[in-house]
Design an enzyme around this catalytic site. Structure first.
Site, PDB file in Angstrom:
ATOM      1  N   PRO A 181       0.810  -1.218   0.000  1.00  0.00           N
ATOM      2  CA  PRO A 181       0.000   0.000   0.000  1.00  0.00           C
ATOM      3  C   PRO A 181       0.849   1.276   0.000  1.00  0.00           C
ATOM      4  CG  PRO A 181       0.104  -0.936   2.212  1.00  0.00           C
ATOM      5  CD  PRO A 181       0.854  -1.880   1.317  1.00  0.00           C
ATOM      6  N   ASP A 202      -2.016   2.876   2.466  1.00  0.00           N
ATOM      7  CA  ASP A 202      -1.575   3.122   3.822  1.00  0.00           C
ATOM      8  C   ASP A 202      -2.113   4.491   4.203  1.00  0.00           C
ATOM      9  OD1 ASP A 202      -0.226   2.020   5.932  1.00  0.00           O
ATOM     10  OD2 ASP A 202       1.676   1.846   4.856  1.00  0.00           O
ATOM     11  N   TRP A 254       4.192   0.774  10.485  1.00  0.00           N
ATOM     12  CA  TRP A 254       4.643  -0.427   9.768  1.00  0.00           C
ATOM     13  C   TRP A 254       3.916  -1.672  10.264  1.00  0.00           C
ATOM     14  CZ3 TRP A 254       7.095  -0.086   5.354  1.00  0.00           C
ATOM     15  CH2 TRP A 254       7.798   1.102   5.080  1.00  0.00           C
ATOM     16  N   GLN A 262      11.580  -1.690   1.099  1.00  0.00           N
ATOM     17  CA  GLN A 262      10.716  -2.657   1.782  1.00  0.00           C
ATOM     18  C   GLN A 262      11.479  -3.835   2.377  1.00  0.00           C
ATOM     19  OE1 GLN A 262       8.319  -1.104   2.378  1.00  0.00           O
ATOM     20  NE2 GLN A 262       8.298   0.331   0.669  1.00  0.00           N
ATOM     21  N   TRP A 264       8.348  -2.993   4.609  1.00  0.00           N
ATOM     22  CA  TRP A 264       7.132  -3.806   4.549  1.00  0.00           C
ATOM     23  C   TRP A 264       7.396  -5.306   4.667  1.00  0.00           C
ATOM     24  CZ3 TRP A 264       3.921  -5.634  -0.057  1.00  0.00           C
ATOM     25  CH2 TRP A 264       2.619  -5.929   0.343  1.00  0.00           C
ATOM     26  N   LYS A 321      19.261  10.512  -7.626  1.00  0.00           N
ATOM     27  CA  LYS A 321      17.875  10.364  -7.180  1.00  0.00           C
ATOM     28  C   LYS A 321      17.059  11.591  -7.604  1.00  0.00           C
ATOM     29  CE  LYS A 321      15.575   8.473  -3.191  1.00  0.00           C
ATOM     30  NZ  LYS A 321      15.539   8.216  -1.777  1.00  0.00           N
ATOM     31  N   LYS A 347      12.573  17.155  -5.812  1.00  0.00           N
ATOM     32  CA  LYS A 347      12.086  18.495  -6.118  1.00  0.00           C
ATOM     33  C   LYS A 347      13.209  19.506  -6.034  1.00  0.00           C
ATOM     34  CE  LYS A 347       7.246  18.473  -4.908  1.00  0.00           C
ATOM     35  NZ  LYS A 347       6.480  18.404  -3.681  1.00  0.00           N
TER      36      LYS A 347
END
Ligand code: ZN
Ligand code: ZN
Length: 963
Positions: free
Chosen positions: A42, A81, A517, A552, A556, A589, A592
């Site tokens: 999610p 989530d 989590w 993750q 996760w 990476k 903004k």
């Protein structure tokens, strides 16, 4: 084809799918098939999607579509989530809040309502954005972590942990964000670069005038928490005379330390670290810090071979068990008292003394250094720039200190976690190694958060410390005698109280909420409504497929595995595809602040959805992607070629439903072998979650095999008016290739394939949509790998011949008398024989001869060398070859004139040609070829008429053209 055309057609298809409920129909078609249990990781419902989340969903969609075409009843529920700091921080920003006090003033109920409204607003918006990428999931029924039934799924696990004795309340150092005023788990920590003081402090040895242990620290604010000094038992320590004082420093570090402080000193004696054991010292701030007074067993040297290094500092390590994990471990081993005089918001409490009380720990560094200096305890101050942990949500630098928290005993589960993770199929394998490395380092899991918008800890407590854990809403109703509906969030849940079974005192819920989590960790069962309902769980657990990014490993997958082991004693997933990050062209990476973001909408506006999808599905997902617009543009070019192939089939194939004729030409056998090979390999790749191999193979196939080779070879066989026996075979092969390609690529480019299906293939496929078709079965009998190899050699030979032509400046349109292959390569020899017609056609040679030795008189012959040998061209021309070259030029000229005047291929012309007597004779001789080459209705020689006129001059032979 223009990008705009592609984009418009995608928008039309999106509407058409919706209006005709194509997704629903495609799902219904597979109902009752073998279940395919997918679980969506999610994302946070925080607003808009970015390239990373788009990639993630596109990957998922490709596999869901693939398995659906394979007949599986695919569970495609998306998830969101919705709890925790990511959402709370958004509301705090909206409202301009700076701390938890602002929230309390605003009212917890109001704050919770804002959080809920926020996610209620953004879940549908985000779903719409994903759907717009062509992602087919059950957007109307996502699992949402804030629903009561989901919360119950998490409570169920929590209670199991409690009953298994794996829950405890403990005090040990955790990382705390003092802005968010909550503890964070190890997987919520990110790093930044900070400059901190680098400080050398003297701790006076008890009973020895003028002798000091010299320690080093970068966190002066932890000195009020100091209860020991660590030494390495095997290091050599020196007693160094500096001025009138004696300092104890690891011998190897003496030079460096004195050098930094720019002082002179002499080593006057040495000792082993173990000899320093239990040496007592006077804490320099003892009289100012009440928390340090009257401690038992504090302020002495303890030994640690593990945590003392000679890489930096002094070899004597400042130890504050309340402020660091390693210090805590050593503290436990040596029964050191734990001192942590800091409150959740990062300010010192009264036990730090009046001089520090109320000051933020980091801001107190100068005051502490001043005091040490005043007391003559400061040896040297410097600064250091190092990696420092920061909050994953608000970027505030974290402090480590000890507050009472609820923990899960994860450390003692490690063995089972490792064993279970070894059963999981990780793609690629090394992602599994990474996961196991992570598990190796697991400590106990602090699961309580001093926040608001989250799953409340289901622990009720009375003033005697009796506790009770509730595992479901039904249990809570019964226990507290609840009659009305209840929302399981703060503050409503905090109003639920009941009497203690043991002592009759009132029990209240503990104020904390769960680590977010923990929410997503319960997804594999809570999303299915378990434990309240069991039917879906039976069918869909454990999940067959998950794919997520590198975060993750510690996020996760970590929490899922721990919680699943707690609840069911086994892993909740079988196949995990690990994908990387999306970076900019230079491997940086996207962010903004750097201004290097490429948004999915940008790509869609420029090229459309399928170009984005194909691009993202065409490389191994476990590598990071360095975004490259040139490659994106190449995908668009591929689509143009592909669409042109489809148009070619549409325009030239007269009998699209033709059955396989008894006889195929060798090039037909070849293209059918190729497409079936690609299908067969691609099916295996997709089954193994490596669908990019199919994308790559299809790309090469469309460009090289289908467009540049096969269509070129059979162009004459499907020309209008051509009625040779081999026409049917070419038509059959063209349609078959397109049909297989369209089905096999449907999961990757659902729009383009739908368009080709609707424009061309629907009457043959007999289904409303390409996405309702079955995955094609490869025709094993059509696959002939040796044939493919020989054809590959034939293409190399043709290319070599054309290379020789180019070097000798002989146009491809002009036939050469003979090409001679000289090669000892068996495949090349066989290719020259079996594929002579192909080589002749592709290289416009009248004859192909294969030899193993070079021709006797090669002088003057153009030669070219290639991987398999050499080719020689016999360029001697007789009248017939000259005439043929002239006719080819004439046909090309006429076609160019047609194109210029905007006539399409189906418009038949009457062609009129004139020239001198010699020319007229030639034209008459070649009349049939001119007719079929120009697809003219009639060719009239000797007259000149028509709106369009032109002239060809071929080596002095002039032809006037009119039509
Ligand atoms: Zn924070
Ligand atoms: Zn009690």
């Amino acid at each position: 084809m223009q990008p705009a055309e592609l984009i418009t057609s995608e928008e039309k298809i999106l509407r058409w799918w919706q209006e005709n409920r194509i997704y629903e129909k495609a799902r219904a078609l597979r109902k009752g098939g073998k279940a395919y249990a997918f679980l969506d990781g999610p994302p946070y419902a925080t607003g808009s999607i970015h390239m990373g989340t788009a990639w993630n969903k596109i990957l998922k969609d490709a596999y869901l579509r693939f398995w659906r075409m394979r007949g599986r009843d695919v569970w495609d529920q998306p998830g969101y989530d919705t709890h925790g700091l990511p959402i709370e921080n958004k509301i705090e920003q909206q409202l301009g809040f700076k701390s938890k006090a602002d929230i309390e003033r605003f009212g917890v109920a109001n704050f919770i309502r804002k959080c809920r409204e926020f996610v209620e607003k953004f879940v549908p918006i985000q779903s719409q954005q994903f759907a717009n990428l062509g992602v087919w999931m059950d957007w109307k029924n996502p699992y949402i972590t804030y629903s009561n039934s989901y919360i119950e799924g998490a409570w169920h696990t929590f209670k199991m942990a409690f009953e298994k004795g794996l829950l405890y309340k403990g005090v040990f150092p955790v990382h705390v964000c003092t802005r968010c005023e909550t503890a964070l788990a190890y997987n919520e920590i990110e790093y930044t670069t900070l400059t901190d003081p680098s400080v050398y402090v003297k701790f006076k040895v008890k009973g020895r005038p003028s002798e000091y242990l010299l320690i080093w620290t970068t966190t002066p604010w932890t000195i009020p928490g100091n209860t020991a000094v660590m030494a390495h038992p095997d290091f050599e320590y020196a007693r160094v005379k500096v001025g009138n004082e004696f300092l104890i420093i690891a011998k190897d570090l003496v030079k460096t330390v004195l050098g930094k402080a720019k002082v002179e000193g002499q080593i006057v004696g040495t000792m082993k670290g173990k000899d320093l054991k239990d040496t007592e010292y006077e804490h320099p701030l003892l009289d100012l810090v009440p928390a340090l007074q009257n401690l038992r067993g504090a302020h002495r040297v303890v030994l640690s071979p593990r945590y003392v290094s000679a890489a930096e500092g002094t070899g004597l390590v400042h130890t504050a068990p309340g402020h660091g994990w390693e210090d805590y471990q050593v503290g436990k081993e040596n029964r050191l008292p734990l001192v942590s005089p800091i409150k959740q918001n990062g300010t010192f409490d009264s036990s730090a003394g009046k001089w520090l009380e109320g000051k933020h720990a980091k801001a107190a560094d100068p005051a502490i250094l001043d005091e040490l200096k005043k007391r003559g305890s400061l040896f040297h101050v410097d600064s250091i720039t190092h990696d420092y942990p920061k909050c994953w949500r608000c970027s505030t630098p974290l402090l480590q200190f000890s507050v009472p928290e609820w923990f899960f005993k994860v450390e003692q589960m490690r063995k089972q976690l490792l064993a279970e993770s070894a059963e999981v199929n990780w793609i690629p394998k090394w992602a599994g190694d990474r996961f196991r490395n992570w598990l190796e380092s697991l400590g106990d899991w602090p699961i309580s958060r001093q926040r608001y918008w989250g799953i409340p800890l289901p622990i009720w407590e009375d003033s005697k410390g009796h506790i009770e854990v509730i595992g479901s809403l039904a249990e809570l109703r019964k226990r507290a005698g609840l009659k009305n509906e209840i929302d399981l969030h703060k503050p409503e849940i905090d109003g639920v109280k009941f009497e203690c079974n043991k002592c009759g005192l009132e029990m209240s819920r503990v104020p904390e909420v769960l680590d977010v989590w923990f929410d997503s960790g319960a997804a594999s069962w809570a999303s299915l409504g378990y434990p309240a309902r069991k039917d879906l769980f039976k069918k869909l657990w454990p999940s067959e497929f998950q794919t997520e990014g590198p975060d993750q490993i510690r996020g996760w997958w970590n929490s899922q595995l721990i919680m699943s082991m707690l609840t069911f004693g086994r892993a909740p997933f079988k196949n995990i595809l690990y994908h990387g990050f999306i970076l900019d062209l230079h491997g940086v990476k996207m962010s903004k602040s750097r201004g290097n973001i490429v948004a999915p909408e940008q790509v869609i506006e420029k090229y459309g959805r399928d170009v984005l999808r194909f691009y993202l599905l065409s490389f191994p997902p476990w590598d990071d992607v360095s975004w490259n617009w040139d490659d994106v543009d190449d995908v668009f070019k591929l689509f143009t070629i592909w669409a042109n192939c489809a148009r070619f089939v549409e325009a030239y194939v007269e009998n699209k439903g033709a059955k396989r004729p008894a006889r195929l030409n060798i090039e037909d056998e070849w293209i059918l072998s190729r497409i079936n090979s690609i299908l067969s390999d691609g099916t295996k790749a997709a089954e193994g979650y490596q669908i990019f191999k199919l994308s790559q193979a299809a790309r090469d196939f469309v460009i090289h095999d289908f467009s540049r080779t096969y269509i070129k070879l059979i162009r004459d066989r499907v020309a209008p008016g051509y009625s040779g026996k081999d026409r049917a075979a070419a038509e059959y092969a063209l349609v078959t290739v397109l049909r297989i390609l369209n089905r096999a690529m449907a999961p990757i480019v659902p729009f383009l394939t739908e368009r080709i299906h609707q424009n061309l293939l629907r009457p043959l496929e007999k289904r409303e949509s390409v996405h309702m078709l079955d995955w094609p079965e490869a025709d094993k009998k059509a696959i002939d790998k040796e044939l493919e190899e020989r054809m590959a050699a034939a293409l190399e030979i043709s290319e070599a011949i054309n290379g020789a032509r180019a070097a000798a400046k002989i146009k491809l349109r002009w036939p050469v008398r003979k090409a001679i292959l000289v090669s000892k390569d068996k495949v090349a020899q066989a290719a020259a024989k079996d594929f002579a017609s192909v080589i002749q056609l592709l290289s416009n040679a009248k004859e192909v001869e294969a030899r193993t030795a070079e021709p006797r008189e090669p002088s003057g012959m153009p030669i070219n060398e290639f991987g398999r040998g050499k080719v020689f061209l016999d360029t001697t021309r007789d009248e017939k070859l000259i005439e043929e070259a002239m006719i080819r030029e004439l046909i090309r000229k006429v076609q160019a004139m047609r194109k210029e005047s905007g006539l399409n291929v189906k418009e038949r012309i009457v062609l009129r040609l004139k020239g001198d007597e010699r020319v007229l004779k030639i034209l008459k001789k070649w009349q049939t070829e001119i007719e079929s080459g120009t697809t003219a209705k009639a060719v009239k020689i000797g007259e000149l008429e028509g709106e369009r006129k032109g002239e060809l001059d071929f080596e002095g032979r002039k032809v006037s053209i009119g039509f």
